[in-house]
Write a protein that holds these residues in place. Structure first.
Motif, PDB file in Angstrom:
ATOM      1  N   PRO A 110       0.738  -1.149   0.066  1.00  0.00           N
ATOM      2  CA  PRO A 110       0.002  -0.115   0.090  1.00  0.00           C
ATOM      3  C   PRO A 110       0.868   1.126  -0.052  1.00  0.00           C
ATOM      4  CG  PRO A 110      -0.132  -1.045   2.050  1.00  0.00           C
ATOM      5  CD  PRO A 110       0.926  -1.955   1.257  1.00  0.00           C
ATOM      6  N   ARG A 111       0.416   2.173  -0.819  1.00  0.00           N
ATOM      7  CA  ARG A 111       1.055   3.510  -1.008  1.00  0.00           C
ATOM      8  C   ARG A 111       0.505   4.548  -0.420  1.00  0.00           C
ATOM      9  NH1 ARG A 111       5.669   1.304  -0.119  1.00  0.00           N
ATOM     10  NH2 ARG A 111       6.535   0.297  -1.651  1.00  0.00           N
ATOM     11  N   LEU A 112      -0.921   4.434  -0.514  1.00  0.00           N
ATOM     12  CA  LEU A 112      -1.817   5.461   0.043  1.00  0.00           C
ATOM     13  C   LEU A 112      -3.372   4.685   0.306  1.00  0.00           C
ATOM     14  CD1 LEU A 112      -2.860   8.479   0.361  1.00  0.00           C
ATOM     15  CD2 LEU A 112      -4.031   8.087  -1.871  1.00  0.00           C
ATOM     16  N   SER A 113      -3.592   4.733   1.690  1.00  0.00           N
ATOM     17  CA  SER A 113      -4.874   4.217   1.996  1.00  0.00           C
ATOM     18  C   SER A 113      -5.524   5.450   2.736  1.00  0.00           C
ATOM     19  CB  SER A 113      -4.893   2.763   2.889  1.00  0.00           C
ATOM     20  OG  SER A 113      -4.026   3.082   4.095  1.00  0.00           O
ATOM     21  N   LYS A 114      -6.932   5.496   2.359  1.00  0.00           N
ATOM     22  CA  LYS A 114      -7.925   6.434   3.096  1.00  0.00           C
ATOM     23  C   LYS A 114      -9.229   5.812   3.180  1.00  0.00           C
ATOM     24  CE  LYS A 114      -8.528  10.935   3.973  1.00  0.00           C
ATOM     25  NZ  LYS A 114      -7.838  11.881   4.747  1.00  0.00           N
ATOM     26  N   PHE A 115      -9.482   5.643   4.536  1.00  0.00           N
ATOM     27  CA  PHE A 115     -10.945   4.907   4.649  1.00  0.00           C
ATOM     28  C   PHE A 115     -11.822   6.054   5.141  1.00  0.00           C
ATOM     29  CE2 PHE A 115      -8.039   1.455   4.737  1.00  0.00           C
ATOM     30  CZ  PHE A 115      -8.828   0.309   4.081  1.00  0.00           C
ATOM     31  N   TYR A 116     -12.988   6.124   4.558  1.00  0.00           N
ATOM     32  CA  TYR A 116     -13.955   6.930   5.116  1.00  0.00           C
ATOM     33  C   TYR A 116     -15.075   6.497   6.200  1.00  0.00           C
ATOM     34  CZ  TYR A 116     -11.600   9.840   1.700  1.00  0.00           C
ATOM     35  OH  TYR A 116     -10.868  10.770   0.753  1.00  0.00           O
ATOM     36  N   GLN A 117     -14.938   4.971   6.404  1.00  0.00           N
ATOM     37  CA  GLN A 117     -15.684   4.512   7.285  1.00  0.00           C
ATOM     38  C   GLN A 117     -14.800   3.611   8.241  1.00  0.00           C
ATOM     39  OE1 GLN A 117     -18.580   1.816   5.596  1.00  0.00           O
ATOM     40  NE2 GLN A 117     -18.661   0.591   7.489  1.00  0.00           N
ATOM     41  N   TYR A 118     -15.066   3.729   9.387  1.00  0.00           N
ATOM     42  CA  TYR A 118     -14.125   3.187  10.560  1.00  0.00           C
ATOM     43  C   TYR A 118     -13.722   1.539  10.159  1.00  0.00           C
ATOM     44  CZ  TYR A 118     -11.766   1.545  14.548  1.00  0.00           C
ATOM     45  OH  TYR A 118     -10.982   0.982  15.616  1.00  0.00           O
ATOM     46  N   PHE A 119     -12.725   1.121  10.288  1.00  0.00           N
ATOM     47  CA  PHE A 119     -12.209  -0.141  10.368  1.00  0.00           C
ATOM     48  C   PHE A 119     -10.911  -0.165  11.162  1.00  0.00           C
ATOM     49  CE2 PHE A 119     -14.138  -0.202   6.078  1.00  0.00           C
ATOM     50  CZ  PHE A 119     -14.962  -1.264   6.103  1.00  0.00           C
ATOM     51  N   ASN A 120     -11.089  -1.038  11.935  1.00  0.00           N
ATOM     52  CA  ASN A 120      -9.475  -1.068  12.734  1.00  0.00           C
ATOM     53  C   ASN A 120      -8.409  -1.630  11.739  1.00  0.00           C
ATOM     54  OD1 ASN A 120      -9.425  -4.181  12.736  1.00  0.00           O
ATOM     55  ND2 ASN A 120     -10.730  -4.292  14.315  1.00  0.00           N
ATOM     56  N   GLU A 121      -7.202  -1.362  12.244  1.00  0.00           N
ATOM     57  CA  GLU A 121      -5.950  -1.461  11.424  1.00  0.00           C
ATOM     58  C   GLU A 121      -5.835  -2.941  10.795  1.00  0.00           C
ATOM     59  OE1 GLU A 121      -1.194  -0.472  11.947  1.00  0.00           O
ATOM     60  OE2 GLU A 121      -2.414   0.457  13.075  1.00  0.00           O
ATOM     61  N   ASP A 122      -6.150  -3.951  11.612  1.00  0.00           N
ATOM     62  CA  ASP A 122      -5.934  -5.224  10.917  1.00  0.00           C
ATOM     63  C   ASP A 122      -7.223  -5.619   9.892  1.00  0.00           C
ATOM     64  OD1 ASP A 122      -4.130  -5.885  12.855  1.00  0.00           O
ATOM     65  OD2 ASP A 122      -5.597  -6.771  14.119  1.00  0.00           O
ATOM     66  N   MET A 123      -8.210  -4.927  10.028  1.00  0.00           N
ATOM     67  CA  MET A 123      -9.294  -5.224   9.272  1.00  0.00           C
ATOM     68  C   MET A 123      -8.889  -4.274   7.835  1.00  0.00           C
ATOM     69  SD  MET A 123     -11.860  -6.604   8.185  1.00  0.00           S
ATOM     70  CE  MET A 123     -13.387  -6.770   8.941  1.00  0.00           C
ATOM     71  N   GLN A 124      -8.185  -2.988   8.106  1.00  0.00           N
ATOM     72  CA  GLN A 124      -7.718  -2.295   6.962  1.00  0.00           C
ATOM     73  C   GLN A 124      -6.750  -3.050   6.219  1.00  0.00           C
ATOM     74  OE1 GLN A 124      -6.229   1.459   8.147  1.00  0.00           O
ATOM     75  NE2 GLN A 124      -8.465   2.024   8.936  1.00  0.00           N
ATOM     76  N   GLN A 125      -5.796  -3.733   6.739  1.00  0.00           N
ATOM     77  CA  GLN A 125      -4.762  -4.546   6.180  1.00  0.00           C
ATOM     78  C   GLN A 125      -5.531  -5.656   5.432  1.00  0.00           C
ATOM     79  OE1 GLN A 125      -1.570  -3.619   5.729  1.00  0.00           O
ATOM     80  NE2 GLN A 125      -2.264  -1.904   7.053  1.00  0.00           N
ATOM     81  N   GLN A 126      -6.484  -6.468   5.932  1.00  0.00           N
ATOM     82  CA  GLN A 126      -7.233  -7.476   5.310  1.00  0.00           C
ATOM     83  C   GLN A 126      -7.778  -6.742   3.986  1.00  0.00           C
ATOM     84  OE1 GLN A 126      -9.696  -9.241   8.237  1.00  0.00           O
ATOM     85  NE2 GLN A 126      -7.613 -10.195   9.179  1.00  0.00           N
ATOM     86  N   ILE A 127      -8.588  -5.702   4.290  1.00  0.00           N
ATOM     87  CA  ILE A 127      -9.236  -5.184   2.824  1.00  0.00           C
ATOM     88  C   ILE A 127      -8.128  -4.968   1.968  1.00  0.00           C
ATOM     89  CG2 ILE A 127     -10.522  -3.230   2.241  1.00  0.00           C
ATOM     90  CD1 ILE A 127     -11.780  -3.395   5.070  1.00  0.00           C
ATOM     91  N   ILE A 128      -7.127  -4.343   2.317  1.00  0.00           N
ATOM     92  CA  ILE A 128      -6.121  -3.850   1.090  1.00  0.00           C
ATOM     93  C   ILE A 128      -5.655  -5.216   0.511  1.00  0.00           C
ATOM     94  CG2 ILE A 128      -3.845  -2.956   0.860  1.00  0.00           C
ATOM     95  CD1 ILE A 128      -4.385  -0.843   3.088  1.00  0.00           C
ATOM     96  N   LYS A 129      -5.221  -6.297   1.358  1.00  0.00           N
ATOM     97  CA  LYS A 129      -4.900  -7.574   0.693  1.00  0.00           C
ATOM     98  C   LYS A 129      -6.077  -8.093  -0.365  1.00  0.00           C
ATOM     99  CE  LYS A 129      -2.805 -12.030   2.124  1.00  0.00           C
ATOM    100  NZ  LYS A 129      -2.503 -12.680   3.113  1.00  0.00           N
ATOM    101  N   GLU A 130      -7.197  -8.277   0.306  1.00  0.00           N
ATOM    102  CA  GLU A 130      -8.081  -8.704  -0.528  1.00  0.00           C
ATOM    103  C   GLU A 130      -8.226  -8.083  -2.015  1.00  0.00           C
ATOM    104  OE1 GLU A 130     -12.834 -10.218   0.162  1.00  0.00           O
ATOM    105  OE2 GLU A 130     -12.303  -8.292   0.782  1.00  0.00           O
ATOM    106  N   THR A 131      -8.596  -6.872  -1.738  1.00  0.00           N
ATOM    107  CA  THR A 131      -8.737  -5.845  -2.773  1.00  0.00           C
ATOM    108  C   THR A 131      -7.484  -5.897  -3.955  1.00  0.00           C
ATOM    109  OG1 THR A 131      -9.771  -4.195  -1.451  1.00  0.00           O
ATOM    110  CG2 THR A 131      -8.977  -3.483  -3.694  1.00  0.00           C
ATOM    111  N   PHE A 132      -6.255  -6.058  -3.612  1.00  0.00           N
ATOM    112  CA  PHE A 132      -5.219  -6.382  -4.333  1.00  0.00           C
ATOM    113  C   PHE A 132      -5.537  -7.680  -5.090  1.00  0.00           C
ATOM    114  CE2 PHE A 132      -1.059  -8.288  -4.953  1.00  0.00           C
ATOM    115  CZ  PHE A 132      -0.652  -7.543  -6.020  1.00  0.00           C
TER     116      PHE A 132
END
Length: 191
Positions: A14-36
């Motif tokens: 990830p080079r930039l991540s901006k979430f407009y809905q709250y997700f804890n950091e672990d969930m954000q990392q999982q979302i980035i991985k799944e999205t990739f």
């Protein structure tokens, strides 16, 4: 509404991540991985939007992306957003970055994170699109750059004052001062 904006390289970093809905950091990392994983396995000749992953909201959300050189720009949006409108927004974002960094590259995203976020905040805030006119966005960025230069001038003032004081050589100036002979001056002051 835009739920998240993600930029990652061809290897999923990830080079930039901006979430407009709250997700804890672990969930954000999982979302980035799944999205990739969802975006990177697609061919370049297929459309640039697909159903959101299970972690980001499933079929209620869409992933809209563009792949430029070594970077993926991914916007996760709900069904109220236009796919073509978001593709255009990604194009405006990338072109604005190109103008600001003269051919933006991955290193610009790494070393100028604050400026990247400022540019992004001119386009999107709170998940809502604010501005799509690149000329307007660039004028706001120019105004910000001018303010930063003015503040840099003010921030340098204390160091210039210290430098000036050092150059004054005060101990030598005290030695060079011509003071009247104090005992004689006291005698003359007698009433």
């Amino acid at each position: 509404m835009i739920k998240a904006i993600l930029v990652f390289n061809n290897y999923g970093k990830p080079r930039l991540s901006k979430f407009y809905q709250y997700f804890n950091e672990d969930m954000q990392q999982q979302i980035i991985k799944e999205t990739f994983q969802l975006v990177s396995k697609r061919d370049d000749n297929v459309c640039n939007f697909l159903e959101g992953g299970s972690l980001i909201g499933g079929s209620d959300y869409k992933l809209i992306y563009r792949h430029y050189a070594t970077l993926y720009f991914v916007f996760c949006v709900d069904s109220s957003e236009s796919e073509l409108g978001i593709l255009d927004l990604i194009q405006v974002f990338v072109e604005t970055l190109d103008k600001c960094f003269e051919n933006v590259c991955e290193l610009d995203l790494i070393f100028h994170v604050d400026k990247i976020h400022y540019i992004l905040n001119e386009l999107v805030m709170g998940g809502m699109v604010l501005e799509t006119n690149m000329t307007e966005i660039l004028s706001r960025i120019d105004e910000q750059n001018k303010l930063e230069k003015q503040e840099a001038g003010l921030a340098g003032a204390p160091s210039r004052a210290v430098s000036a004081m050092k150059n004054m050589n005060i101990p030598q100036q005290l030695k060079d001062m011509k003071l009247p002979d104090l005992p004689q001056a006291i005698k003359e002051l007698k009433f």
